[in-house]
Scaffold this motif. Structure first.
Motif, PDB file in Angstrom:
ATOM      1  N   ALA A  81      25.080  29.054  38.666  1.00  0.00           N
ATOM      2  CA  ALA A  81      25.430  30.431  38.323  1.00  0.00           C
ATOM      3  C   ALA A  81      26.098  31.138  39.505  1.00  0.00           C
ATOM      4  N   VAL A  82      25.551  30.945  40.693  1.00  0.00           N
ATOM      5  CA  VAL A  82      26.151  31.543  41.886  1.00  0.00           C
ATOM      6  C   VAL A  82      27.562  31.002  42.098  1.00  0.00           C
ATOM      7  N   ASP A  83      27.741  29.711  41.919  1.00  0.00           N
ATOM      8  CA  ASP A  83      29.063  29.117  42.084  1.00  0.00           C
ATOM      9  C   ASP A  83      30.054  29.726  41.103  1.00  0.00           C
ATOM     10  N   ARG A  84      29.614  29.978  39.890  1.00  0.00           N
ATOM     11  CA  ARG A  84      30.501  30.586  38.896  1.00  0.00           C
ATOM     12  C   ARG A  84      30.896  32.002  39.316  1.00  0.00           C
ATOM     13  N   VAL A  85      29.956  32.760  39.855  1.00  0.00           N
ATOM     14  CA  VAL A  85      30.270  34.115  40.312  1.00  0.00           C
ATOM     15  C   VAL A  85      31.206  34.078  41.514  1.00  0.00           C
ATOM     16  N   VAL A  86      30.998  33.138  42.419  1.00  0.00           N
ATOM     17  CA  VAL A  86      31.892  33.009  43.582  1.00  0.00           C
ATOM     18  C   VAL A  86      33.318  32.717  43.113  1.00  0.00           C
ATOM     19  N   ARG A  87      33.456  31.870  42.118  1.00  0.00           N
ATOM     20  CA  ARG A  87      34.802  31.598  41.584  1.00  0.00           C
ATOM     21  C   ARG A  87      35.406  32.862  40.979  1.00  0.00           C
ATOM     22  N   ALA A  88      34.567  33.659  40.328  1.00  0.00           N
ATOM     23  CA  ALA A  88      35.052  34.919  39.763  1.00  0.00           C
ATOM     24  C   ALA A  88      35.484  35.888  40.865  1.00  0.00           C
ATOM     25  N   ILE A  89      34.760  35.896  41.983  1.00  0.00           N
ATOM     26  CA  ILE A  89      35.148  36.736  43.121  1.00  0.00           C
ATOM     27  C   ILE A  89      36.509  36.299  43.655  1.00  0.00           C
ATOM     28  N   ARG A  90      36.730  34.990  43.744  1.00  0.00           N
ATOM     29  CA  ARG A  90      38.025  34.488  44.190  1.00  0.00           C
ATOM     30  C   ARG A  90      39.139  34.939  43.240  1.00  0.00           C
ATOM     31  N   ALA A  91      38.876  34.874  41.946  1.00  0.00           N
ATOM     32  CA  ALA A  91      39.887  35.252  40.965  1.00  0.00           C
ATOM     33  C   ALA A  91      40.202  36.743  41.057  1.00  0.00           C
ATOM     34  N   GLU A  92      39.177  37.588  41.251  1.00  0.00           N
ATOM     35  CA  GLU A  92      39.413  39.024  41.373  1.00  0.00           C
ATOM     36  C   GLU A  92      40.161  39.359  42.663  1.00  0.00           C
ATOM     37  N   THR A  93      39.858  38.626  43.741  1.00  0.00           N
ATOM     38  CA  THR A  93      40.587  38.827  44.994  1.00  0.00           C
ATOM     39  C   THR A  93      42.064  38.483  44.808  1.00  0.00           C
ATOM     40  N   ALA A  94      42.338  37.384  44.123  1.00  0.00           N
ATOM     41  CA  ALA A  94      43.723  36.996  43.846  1.00  0.00           C
ATOM     42  C   ALA A  94      44.409  38.026  42.958  1.00  0.00           C
ATOM     43  N   LEU A  95      43.675  38.572  41.993  1.00  0.00           N
ATOM     44  CA  LEU A  95      44.241  39.597  41.125  1.00  0.00           C
ATOM     45  C   LEU A  95      44.614  40.834  41.944  1.00  0.00           C
ATOM     46  N   PHE A  96      43.722  41.256  42.833  1.00  0.00           N
ATOM     47  CA  PHE A  96      44.021  42.407  43.679  1.00  0.00           C
ATOM     48  C   PHE A  96      45.318  42.180  44.458  1.00  0.00           C
ATOM     49  N   LEU A  97      45.437  41.029  45.069  1.00  0.00           N
ATOM     50  CA  LEU A  97      46.618  40.739  45.878  1.00  0.00           C
ATOM     51  C   LEU A  97      47.884  40.705  45.025  1.00  0.00           C
ATOM     52  N   SER A  98      47.763  40.232  43.802  1.00  0.00           N
ATOM     53  CA  SER A  98      48.946  40.126  42.943  1.00  0.00           C
ATOM     54  C   SER A  98      49.439  41.478  42.459  1.00  0.00           C
ATOM     55  N   VAL A  99      48.521  42.434  42.254  1.00  0.00           N
ATOM     56  CA  VAL A  99      48.942  43.745  41.743  1.00  0.00           C
ATOM     57  C   VAL A  99      49.187  44.746  42.868  1.00  0.00           C
ATOM     58  N   GLU A 100      48.752  44.435  44.072  1.00  0.00           N
ATOM     59  CA  GLU A 100      48.959  45.338  45.204  1.00  0.00           C
ATOM     60  C   GLU A 100      50.455  45.603  45.408  1.00  0.00           C
ATOM     61  N   ALA A 101      51.246  44.543  45.419  1.00  0.00           N
ATOM     62  CA  ALA A 101      52.690  44.694  45.600  1.00  0.00           C
ATOM     63  C   ALA A 101      53.313  45.474  44.443  1.00  0.00           C
ATOM     64  N   ALA A 102      52.836  45.224  43.232  1.00  0.00           N
ATOM     65  CA  ALA A 102      53.366  45.938  42.068  1.00  0.00           C
ATOM     66  C   ALA A 102      53.057  47.432  42.160  1.00  0.00           C
ATOM     67  N   ALA A 103      51.870  47.755  42.645  1.00  0.00           N
ATOM     68  CA  ALA A 103      51.499  49.162  42.794  1.00  0.00           C
ATOM     69  C   ALA A 103      52.417  49.869  43.781  1.00  0.00           C
ATOM     70  N   LEU A 104      52.709  49.216  44.889  1.00  0.00           N
ATOM     71  CA  LEU A 104      53.593  49.798  45.891  1.00  0.00           C
ATOM     72  C   LEU A 104      55.029  49.920  45.357  1.00  0.00           C
ATOM     73  N   ALA A 105      55.455  48.904  44.603  1.00  0.00           N
ATOM     74  CA  ALA A 105      56.812  48.927  44.053  1.00  0.00           C
ATOM     75  C   ALA A 105      56.971  50.026  43.003  1.00  0.00           C
ATOM     76  N   ASP A 106      55.912  50.306  42.250  1.00  0.00           N
ATOM     77  CA  ASP A 106      55.978  51.321  41.204  1.00  0.00           C
ATOM     78  C   ASP A 106      55.985  52.747  41.760  1.00  0.00           C
ATOM     79  N   HIS A 107      55.495  52.926  42.980  1.00  0.00           N
ATOM     80  CA  HIS A 107      55.346  54.288  43.520  1.00  0.00           C
ATOM     81  C   HIS A 107      55.913  54.375  44.952  1.00  0.00           C
ATOM     82  N   PRO A 108      57.191  54.066  45.118  1.00  0.00           N
ATOM     83  CA  PRO A 108      57.756  54.077  46.476  1.00  0.00           C
ATOM     84  C   PRO A 108      57.697  55.448  47.142  1.00  0.00           C
TER      85      PRO A 108
END
Length: 343
Positions: free
Chosen positions: A261-288
């Motif tokens: 169960a912990v391993d599954r949550v750790v994988r979810a944390i990795r996925a959310e971290t990747a999601l943050f990084l992927s939308v960070e650039a989009a957020a900056l691009a949308d609001h220059p």
């Protein structure tokens, strides 16, 4: 030193410590004593184990001395009130809770930011200390920020007091989706992310704050913080019979053992971290045109994700009861008058 899987996930963000950590710690010791939030020796031992001054220094590394002290005080207040709601008798008394919540709303909506309530001795310590915090916070903020912060704080307190308490009384283990949505409120993480704007002296417009990429980045960062906390606090919370933990919920509903169960949550944390990084650039691009506020706001989210994992790995707050350096059990550390009348 070998990093654990959660630390490895967030090691891409820089390790930072606020240079005012000593001031924050010293101030916090005086503040919880002067406000009456921590008086008993057992409560003091429990409180010192958490080291909220260091926590504030990790997640707000760029705060000046005044704001490092202020955020440390906010953390102490939020955690101490949460402990009362989770473990105290007042957290299971609907009438008492309704009265306390009404008094807190009065503080947050008063024209004087709670100054009159702060001087009264017939209100609970949780209310008078909130008034002190609000007087030190609200004058630095715009009306829209105050409105957003108050909404988030009310959602935090109401959800913790009603949804979690109702589950405990009914013996319900919430489903994963419901838990994830409510966890961002019960963990007060929206409140803490709002404080980035106070620390950085910025004011994020609603059109930016509520835009899809910024909201996605914010929720992803909040999920990373909350789920990281759940991984580190799992054993302590299960030793107390707590079910509001993502790792336990995954274990319970999917028939997994603890480690899986912990391993599954750790994988979810990795996925959310990747999601943050992927939308960070989009957020900056949308609001220059709003880069001056959005860049430090997003940087503050990064600091929160990284600083939280460093604090969670170190704090003794999450040691299971009975272990070496474990904090006192609930019956021994709660201050009786925190949510109730002082007289």
């Amino acid at each position: 030193m070998t990093l654990d899987p959660v630390q490895q996930t967030l090691d891409r963000f820089p390790y930072q410590v606020n240079p005012h950590v000593a001031e924050a710690r010293a101030h916090l010791t005086e503040w919880v004593r002067d406000t009456g939030l921590v008086l008993r020796d057992s409560a003091r031992a429990r409180f010192d184990h958490a080291d909220f001054g260091w926590f504030a220094a990790m997640v707000y590394p760029r705060a000046d001395a005044r704001h490092a002290e202020l955020t440390a005080d906010w953390f102490a207040w939020l955690f101490l009130v949460d402990d009362q709601l989770d473990d105290g008798a007042d957290g299971r008394d609907p009438q008492q809770l309704a009265e306390v919540m009404a008094a807190m709303r009065a503080v947050l909506t008063a024209a004087d930011h709670g100054a009159a309530l702060a001087r009264r001795r017939d209100v609970p310590r949780a209310v008078s200390s909130l008034a002190d915090l609000w007087q030190r916070t609200a004058p630095d903020a715009s009306p829209r920020w105050r409105q957003r912060f108050v909404r988030h704080l009310q959602e935090c307190l109401t959800t913790a007091a009603t949804w979690e308490a109702g589950n405990r009384l009914a013996g319900i283990v919430p489903d994963e989706a419901t838990y994830i949505a409510n966890r961002r409120h019960t963990g007060a993480i929206y409140v803490c992310m709002d404080l980035i704007e106070i620390v950085e002296r910025i004011d994020v417009p609603d059109v930016v704050h509520d835009s899809p990429p910024v909201r996605t980045a914010l929720d992803a960062a909040c999920n990373v913080v909350c789920w990281t906390n759940d991984v580190y606090s799992l054993d302590k919370e299960r030793s107390l019979g707590e079910v509001h933990n993502l790792a336990y919920i995954v274990q319970h509903h999917h028939g997994l053992d603890r480690d899986a169960a912990v391993d599954r949550v750790v994988r979810a944390i990795r996925a959310e971290t990747a999601l943050f990084l992927s939308v960070e650039a989009a957020a900056l691009a949308d609001h220059p045109r709003h880069a001056a506020v959005l860049v430090p706001y997003l940087a503050g989210m990064r600091s929160w994700m990284r600083g939280n994992v460093d604090w969670s790995a170190r704090t003794r707050r999450y040691r299971p009861a009975g272990s070496v350096d474990a904090a006192a059990p609930p019956a021994e550390y709660l201050e009786a008058a925190l949510l109730g009348s002082q007289h």
